[in-house]
Design an enzyme around this catalytic site. Structure first.
Site, PDB file in Angstrom:
ATOM      1  N   ARG A 117      37.724  48.484  13.268  1.00 54.02           N
ATOM      2  CA  ARG A 117      36.745  48.621  14.363  1.00 54.02           C
ATOM      3  C   ARG A 117      36.567  47.318  15.134  1.00 54.02           C
ATOM      4  NH1 ARG A 117      36.516  53.183  11.987  1.00 54.02           N
ATOM      5  NH2 ARG A 117      38.676  52.852  12.402  1.00 54.02           N
TER       6      ARG A 117
ATOM      7  N   SER B 253      29.318  56.525  13.517  1.00 51.35           N
ATOM      8  CA  SER B 253      28.801  55.599  12.497  1.00 51.35           C
ATOM      9  C   SER B 253      28.077  54.435  13.159  1.00 51.35           C
ATOM     10  CB  SER B 253      29.948  55.045  11.653  1.00 51.35           C
ATOM     11  OG  SER B 253      30.514  56.086  10.901  1.00 51.35           O
TER      12      SER B 253
ATOM     13  N   GLU C 230      28.438  48.755  13.968  1.00 55.64           N
ATOM     14  CA  GLU C 230      29.701  49.204  14.582  1.00 55.64           C
ATOM     15  C   GLU C 230      29.425  49.554  16.044  1.00 55.64           C
ATOM     16  OE1 GLU C 230      32.119  52.258  12.641  1.00 55.64           O
ATOM     17  OE2 GLU C 230      32.590  53.073  14.617  1.00 55.64           O
TER      18      GLU C 230
END
Ligand SMILES: Cc1cc2nc3c(=O)[nH]c(=O)nc-3n(C[C@H](O)[C@H](O)[C@H](O)COP(=O)(O)OP(=O)(O)OC[C@H]3O[C@@H](n4cnc5c(N)ncnc54)[C@H](O)[C@@H]3O)c2cc1C
Length: 304
Positions: A170, A219, A289
């Site tokens: 990520r 998320s 994130e």
């Protein structure tokens, strides 16, 4: 604003609520939300903004974004509605940043090309996927990437080879002043049975694990090394914790959902609580994130 309006060839929405452009359905107004017509348009807008020192924010389809209730004191530029050029020839793909990731995945599966099928169901544009190095079920968008063309906020064009970009979980090394224009991929041929099996696994895994009926940004936190963030949030007893219309999903504790009228401050309060409880119980610092725009320093970073 009139001067800006006069140079924009695409569409310009003034004082535009960002809640209309984020999967959370949250976020106050941006001074201007612009869908540029083409590269030339992007160039003119960036030069204008630099000249008048107006901040510019690049977004895709807002599926990984939390925008403040106070909005964005700047211009928002998104390729999602206009930069849609897309071509597959043999194993090679060229796509502009506004192409939806889902289209890339489906078109490559149709041609028995492997490499992107595990990303089935990840929302968003190609530009957003590259910046986030979007990944799922063992695949990442960067795996079969060849090169990316960008324009800097000063209007310079650059082309990066994949090996010159740092990608990890990520994370990508694109700078916030680099607007992603286009990317090239080289996929591999594979038997339709194998591709279809991988696609199926990803698709059903997603349906089982994620609260897809509700608005979210996927998320909220990255998974720390040893444990999944959702596991840790669950273990501190926060599954189902609700503030106003914002809730830590009972289905997947790393998804924070908007039941209808949640505000960014309700989501950030849940973020602060989750960070605090996980840190106090496990001595683990959860890292966001999702990307945030329009917040004061330390509004979210508390407990870092
Ligand atoms: C239900 C749901 C499930 C999800 N599942 C997954 C998953 O399995 N795996 C995963 O990785 N993600 C997942 N996500 C998160 C999200 O879909 C991805 O991060 C996606 O790649 C973001 O794309 P976007 O176009 O919406 O980007 P945005 O959210 O608009 O932006 C994300 C970042 O990219 C930057 N950016 C976007 N476009 C450009 C551009 N053209 N030039 C420069 N910068 C740009 C923005 O500034 C921001 O920093 C999920 C989200 C939801 C809502």
């Amino acid at each position: 604003m009139n001067e800006l309006r006069s140079i924009v060839k695409g569409s310009l929405l003034e004082n535009e609520p960002m809640s209309k452009h984020t999967s959370y359905g949250i976020g106050g107004p941006a001074i201007a939300y612009i869908t540029p017509k083409d590269r030339n348009d992007i160039y003119n807008i960036l030069i204008f903004a630099t000249k008048f020192e107006i901040p510019v924010y690049f977004i895709g389809s807002g599926s990984n974004l939390l925008v403040s209730d106070n909005g964005i004191k700047g211009i928002v530029l998104s390729p999602a509605k206009s930069l849609k050029f897309f071509k597959i020839e043999n194993n090679s793909i060229i796509a502009e940043s506004g192409v939806m990731l889902g289209k890339l995945v489906k078109e490559s599966i149709k041609r028995n090309l492997t490499g992107l099928e595990s990303l089935i169901g990840v929302p968003g544009t190609l530009g957003g996927a590259l910046v986030m190095n979007a990944g799922a079920f063992g695949g990442e968008i960067s795996n079969y990437l060849i090169s990316v063309d960008i324009m800097t906020s000063k209007g310079e064009l650059k082309s990066y080879k994949s090996k010159d970009i740092d990608f990890s979980y990520r994370f990508s090394s694109f700078r916030t002043d680099e607007f992603i224009l286009l990317a090239r991929f080289e996929l591999k041929s594979e038997s339709p049975e194998i591709i279809s099996k991988k696609r199926q696994q990803a698709s059903s895994g997603r349906k089982t694990n994620q609260p897809l009926r509700f608005r979210s940004a996927g998320s909220v936190f990255k998974n720390p090394k040893k444990y999944a963030a959702g596991y840790l949030i669950d273990k501190v007893g926060l599954k189902g914790k609700r503030i106003g219309d914002a809730e830590i999903s009972t289905h997947h504790a790393n998804f924070f959902i908007n039941h209808g009228n949640a505000s960014s401050s309700e989501i950030t309060e849940l973020i602060r609580i989750a960070k605090k409880e996980v840190y106090e119980k496990f001595n683990i610092k959860l890292e966001l994130e999702i990307k945030t725009i329009g917040f004061e320093k330390n509004q979210i970073e508390a407990y870092d």
